[in-house]
Motif scaffolding. Structure first.
Motif, PDB file in Angstrom:
ATOM      1  N   ARG A   1       0.841  -1.200   0.000  1.00  0.00           N
ATOM      2  CA  ARG A   1       0.000   0.000   0.000  1.00  0.00           C
ATOM      3  C   ARG A   1       0.877   1.250   0.000  1.00  0.00           C
ATOM      4  O   ARG A   1       2.051   1.205   0.349  1.00  0.00           O
ATOM      5  CB  ARG A   1      -0.910   0.012   1.239  1.00  0.00           C
ATOM      6  CG  ARG A   1      -1.881  -1.157   1.285  1.00  0.00           C
ATOM      7  CD  ARG A   1      -2.740  -1.073   2.531  1.00  0.00           C
ATOM      8  NE  ARG A   1      -3.704  -2.175   2.605  1.00  0.00           N
ATOM      9  CZ  ARG A   1      -4.556  -2.343   3.593  1.00  0.00           C
ATOM     10  NH1 ARG A   1      -4.577  -1.484   4.619  1.00  0.00           N
ATOM     11  NH2 ARG A   1      -5.395  -3.363   3.595  1.00  0.00           N
ATOM     12  N   PHE A   2       0.260   2.386  -0.389  1.00  0.00           N
ATOM     13  CA  PHE A   2       0.990   3.645  -0.343  1.00  0.00           C
ATOM     14  C   PHE A   2       1.597   3.868   1.039  1.00  0.00           C
ATOM     15  O   PHE A   2       0.951   3.601   2.068  1.00  0.00           O
ATOM     16  CB  PHE A   2       0.061   4.820  -0.656  1.00  0.00           C
ATOM     17  CG  PHE A   2      -0.153   5.083  -2.125  1.00  0.00           C
ATOM     18  CD1 PHE A   2       0.831   4.805  -3.062  1.00  0.00           C
ATOM     19  CD2 PHE A   2      -1.347   5.645  -2.559  1.00  0.00           C
ATOM     20  CE1 PHE A   2       0.632   5.063  -4.408  1.00  0.00           C
ATOM     21  CE2 PHE A   2      -1.557   5.905  -3.905  1.00  0.00           C
ATOM     22  CZ  PHE A   2      -0.567   5.607  -4.836  1.00  0.00           C
ATOM     23  N   THR A   3       2.817   4.393   1.058  1.00  0.00           N
ATOM     24  CA  THR A   3       3.393   4.855   2.316  1.00  0.00           C
ATOM     25  C   THR A   3       2.591   6.074   2.795  1.00  0.00           C
ATOM     26  O   THR A   3       1.897   6.718   2.002  1.00  0.00           O
ATOM     27  CB  THR A   3       4.855   5.274   2.121  1.00  0.00           C
ATOM     28  OG1 THR A   3       4.903   6.367   1.190  1.00  0.00           O
ATOM     29  CG2 THR A   3       5.699   4.116   1.596  1.00  0.00           C
ATOM     30  N   PRO A   4       2.679   6.423   4.067  1.00  0.00           N
ATOM     31  CA  PRO A   4       1.983   7.634   4.537  1.00  0.00           C
ATOM     32  C   PRO A   4       2.384   8.872   3.740  1.00  0.00           C
ATOM     33  O   PRO A   4       1.527   9.730   3.459  1.00  0.00           O
ATOM     34  CB  PRO A   4       2.410   7.731   6.006  1.00  0.00           C
ATOM     35  CG  PRO A   4       2.671   6.315   6.410  1.00  0.00           C
ATOM     36  CD  PRO A   4       3.273   5.662   5.198  1.00  0.00           C
ATOM     37  N   HIS A   5       3.659   8.978   3.364  1.00  0.00           N
ATOM     38  CA  HIS A   5       4.107  10.138   2.577  1.00  0.00           C
ATOM     39  C   HIS A   5       3.455  10.141   1.203  1.00  0.00           C
ATOM     40  O   HIS A   5       2.951  11.181   0.736  1.00  0.00           O
ATOM     41  CB  HIS A   5       5.630  10.111   2.439  1.00  0.00           C
ATOM     42  CG  HIS A   5       6.186  11.303   1.732  1.00  0.00           C
ATOM     43  ND1 HIS A   5       7.147  11.207   0.752  1.00  0.00           N
ATOM     44  CD2 HIS A   5       5.905  12.628   1.843  1.00  0.00           C
ATOM     45  CE1 HIS A   5       7.434  12.422   0.304  1.00  0.00           C
ATOM     46  NE2 HIS A   5       6.707  13.286   0.943  1.00  0.00           N
ATOM     47  N   ALA A   6       3.440   8.993   0.532  1.00  0.00           N
ATOM     48  CA  ALA A   6       2.825   8.909  -0.789  1.00  0.00           C
ATOM     49  C   ALA A   6       1.327   9.184  -0.715  1.00  0.00           C
ATOM     50  O   ALA A   6       0.762   9.848  -1.594  1.00  0.00           O
ATOM     51  CB  ALA A   6       3.083   7.541  -1.412  1.00  0.00           C
ATOM     52  N   GLU A   7       0.686   8.689   0.321  1.00  0.00           N
ATOM     53  CA  GLU A   7      -0.749   8.941   0.506  1.00  0.00           C
ATOM     54  C   GLU A   7      -1.001  10.430   0.686  1.00  0.00           C
ATOM     55  O   GLU A   7      -1.937  11.004   0.108  1.00  0.00           O
ATOM     56  CB  GLU A   7      -1.258   8.159   1.709  1.00  0.00           C
ATOM     57  CG  GLU A   7      -2.758   8.226   1.912  1.00  0.00           C
ATOM     58  CD  GLU A   7      -3.545   7.506   0.833  1.00  0.00           C
ATOM     59  OE1 GLU A   7      -4.566   8.078   0.392  1.00  0.00           O
ATOM     60  OE2 GLU A   7      -3.127   6.408   0.422  1.00  0.00           O
ATOM     61  N   ALA A   8      -0.158  11.090   1.488  1.00  0.00           N
ATOM     62  CA  ALA A   8      -0.318  12.528   1.719  1.00  0.00           C
ATOM     63  C   ALA A   8      -0.080  13.327   0.438  1.00  0.00           C
ATOM     64  O   ALA A   8      -0.756  14.335   0.197  1.00  0.00           O
ATOM     65  CB  ALA A   8       0.637  12.981   2.818  1.00  0.00           C
ATOM     66  N   LEU A   9       0.863  12.887  -0.393  1.00  0.00           N
ATOM     67  CA  LEU A   9       1.096  13.543  -1.687  1.00  0.00           C
ATOM     68  C   LEU A   9      -0.147  13.436  -2.562  1.00  0.00           C
ATOM     69  O   LEU A   9      -0.559  14.416  -3.200  1.00  0.00           O
ATOM     70  CB  LEU A   9       2.296  12.912  -2.394  1.00  0.00           C
ATOM     71  CG  LEU A   9       3.676  13.262  -1.859  1.00  0.00           C
ATOM     72  CD1 LEU A   9       4.729  12.314  -2.436  1.00  0.00           C
ATOM     73  CD2 LEU A   9       4.040  14.711  -2.184  1.00  0.00           C
ATOM     74  N   HIS A  10      -0.753  12.269  -2.602  1.00  0.00           N
ATOM     75  CA  HIS A  10      -1.935  12.069  -3.443  1.00  0.00           C
ATOM     76  C   HIS A  10      -3.143  12.837  -2.921  1.00  0.00           C
ATOM     77  O   HIS A  10      -4.048  13.159  -3.700  1.00  0.00           O
ATOM     78  CB  HIS A  10      -2.267  10.581  -3.563  1.00  0.00           C
ATOM     79  CG  HIS A  10      -1.401   9.847  -4.548  1.00  0.00           C
ATOM     80  ND1 HIS A  10      -0.130   9.414  -4.251  1.00  0.00           N
ATOM     81  CD2 HIS A  10      -1.626   9.494  -5.843  1.00  0.00           C
ATOM     82  CE1 HIS A  10       0.388   8.817  -5.308  1.00  0.00           C
ATOM     83  NE2 HIS A  10      -0.489   8.855  -6.280  1.00  0.00           N
ATOM     84  N   ARG A  11      -3.182  13.140  -1.641  1.00  0.00           N
ATOM     85  CA  ARG A  11      -4.279  13.939  -1.090  1.00  0.00           C
ATOM     86  C   ARG A  11      -3.978  15.435  -1.171  1.00  0.00           C
ATOM     87  O   ARG A  11      -4.832  16.252  -0.817  1.00  0.00           O
ATOM     88  CB  ARG A  11      -4.541  13.547   0.361  1.00  0.00           C
ATOM     89  CG  ARG A  11      -5.162  12.158   0.546  1.00  0.00           C
ATOM     90  CD  ARG A  11      -5.744  12.004   1.950  1.00  0.00           C
ATOM     91  NE  ARG A  11      -4.717  12.183   2.971  1.00  0.00           N
ATOM     92  CZ  ARG A  11      -4.055  11.180   3.568  1.00  0.00           C
ATOM     93  NH1 ARG A  11      -4.319   9.921   3.221  1.00  0.00           N
ATOM     94  NH2 ARG A  11      -3.166  11.431   4.488  1.00  0.00           N
ATOM     95  N   GLY A  12      -2.756  15.768  -1.585  1.00  0.00           N
ATOM     96  CA  GLY A  12      -2.385  17.176  -1.677  1.00  0.00           C
ATOM     97  C   GLY A  12      -2.064  17.822  -0.356  1.00  0.00           C
ATOM     98  O   GLY A  12      -2.090  19.045  -0.226  1.00  0.00           O
ATOM     99  N   GLU A  13      -1.737  17.009   0.643  1.00  0.00           N
ATOM    100  CA  GLU A  13      -1.462  17.538   1.984  1.00  0.00           C
ATOM    101  C   GLU A  13      -0.003  17.964   2.152  1.00  0.00           C
ATOM    102  O   GLU A  13       0.303  18.737   3.058  1.00  0.00           O
ATOM    103  CB  GLU A  13      -1.816  16.481   3.035  1.00  0.00           C
ATOM    104  CG  GLU A  13      -3.297  16.145   3.056  1.00  0.00           C
ATOM    105  CD  GLU A  13      -3.625  14.952   3.942  1.00  0.00           C
ATOM    106  OE1 GLU A  13      -4.836  14.692   4.130  1.00  0.00           O
ATOM    107  OE2 GLU A  13      -2.687  14.295   4.419  1.00  0.00           O
ATOM    108  N   VAL A  14       0.887  17.449   1.313  1.00  0.00           N
ATOM    109  CA  VAL A  14       2.306  17.812   1.359  1.00  0.00           C
ATOM    110  C   VAL A  14       2.788  18.030  -0.068  1.00  0.00           C
ATOM    111  O   VAL A  14       2.144  17.613  -1.037  1.00  0.00           O
ATOM    112  CB  VAL A  14       3.162  16.725   2.042  1.00  0.00           C
ATOM    113  CG1 VAL A  14       2.748  16.530   3.491  1.00  0.00           C
ATOM    114  CG2 VAL A  14       3.081  15.393   1.289  1.00  0.00           C
ATOM    115  N   THR A  15       3.938  18.691  -0.183  1.00  0.00           N
ATOM    116  CA  THR A  15       4.576  18.880  -1.481  1.00  0.00           C
ATOM    117  C   THR A  15       5.975  18.292  -1.440  1.00  0.00           C
ATOM    118  O   THR A  15       6.409  17.740  -0.419  1.00  0.00           O
ATOM    119  CB  THR A  15       4.659  20.368  -1.842  1.00  0.00           C
ATOM    120  OG1 THR A  15       5.448  21.052  -0.842  1.00  0.00           O
ATOM    121  CG2 THR A  15       3.265  21.003  -1.896  1.00  0.00           C
ATOM    122  N   LEU A  16       6.685  18.412  -2.535  1.00  0.00           N
ATOM    123  CA  LEU A  16       8.078  17.957  -2.624  1.00  0.00           C
ATOM    124  C   LEU A  16       8.957  19.200  -2.780  1.00  0.00           C
ATOM    125  O   LEU A  16       9.211  19.644  -3.902  1.00  0.00           O
ATOM    126  CB  LEU A  16       8.259  17.007  -3.819  1.00  0.00           C
ATOM    127  CG  LEU A  16       7.537  15.678  -3.697  1.00  0.00           C
ATOM    128  CD1 LEU A  16       7.576  14.928  -5.017  1.00  0.00           C
ATOM    129  CD2 LEU A  16       8.151  14.820  -2.574  1.00  0.00           C
TER     130      LEU A  16
END
Length: 246
Positions: free
Chosen positions: A230-245
């Motif tokens: 499953r998506f890592t928490p970081h990848a999940e947050a990226l897909h929800r738009g909660e964090v950036t790179l």
């Protein structure tokens, strides 16, 4: 008209009409948008925009940016216009071929105007891969032989001095992407994307600044999936738009 589906990105913050078959926006678009260092007032070009997923996700983060979508397929460009309206994004959609600069002026595309150019170039090249017989799918996935260098140079041509180019591509084409930058860009940053921590990178995010002489740097990687698949928490947050790179 092409058959479409109504989808959403960033946890529903972006609504997207896109073709039911062929190239569809996914993780690559999410990562590219997350890697965009957009500021209020920036002129942002989504080059090879398709239905506008990348630019729309950037606009969801920074409403004061000025978006320009460049897409050569009139059907996809029309979907891009509709998606702009759906998301209440005031943007210019240019029906122009990025590789044919003679098509730029009539479409309202001008060199050296952009603060930021974002692009997900077609990953394949004629003569180096098997190309789909479907015309629209082939156009989204394949460039003419030697086309990556031409694509990158076109994107660079859109940038004003000190403007930034951000690209996502296959990790095994990193050397080709770096070579295509030529000598006009510096401050290159590479961030590799791995399907899991124990697997080789499948994508590279490349960022560079026009006219910079800063050295190359390699940033921390993105790991998409954990041991459970499953998506890592970081990848999940990226897909929800909660964090950036950053």
């Amino acid at each position: 008209m092409v058959e479409t589906t109504a989808d959403s990105l960033l946890g529903g913050r972006v609504r997207l009409l896109q073709p039911a078959k062929g190239h569809r926006a996914g993780t690559d678009a999410v990562l590219l948008a997350a890697a965009a260092p957009v500021k209020p007032g920036d002129v942002v070009v989504d080059a090879g925009a398709a239905t506008g997923a990348v630019g729309l996700m950037v606009a969801a983060r920074e409403r004061a940016a000025h978006l320009v979508f460049v897409e050569r397929d009139p059907v996809l460009a029309e979907l891009c216009r509709r998606n702009g309206n759906l998301n209440q994004v005031n943007a210019h959609v240019a029906v122009a071929d990025l590789l044919d600069r003679s098509s730029w002026p009539d479409a309202g595309v001008f060199p050296e105007r952009a603060d930021l150019v974002l692009t997900n170039p077609p990953f394949l090249e004629e003569g180096r891969a098997r190309i789909s017989p479907d015309t629209r799918r082939a156009a989204a996935h394949a460039l003419p032989e030697g086309g990556l260098e031409a694509w990158m140079k076109a994107c660079i041509g859109l940038l004003k001095p000190k403007g930034r180019l951000v690209v996502i591509h296959r990790a095994d084409r990193t050397a080709d992407c770096l070579s295509a930058l030529g000598k006009g860009l510096g401050g290159v940053e590479l961030r590799f994307v791995h399907p899991s921590a124990d697997q080789p990178a499948i994508r590279v995010l490349l960022s560079a600044v026009k006219g910079s002489r800063a050295p190359l740097s390699v940033l921390s990687p993105v790991i998409l999936n954990g041991a459970d698949g499953r998506f890592t928490p970081h990848a999940e947050a990226l897909h929800r738009g909660e964090v950036t790179l950053p």
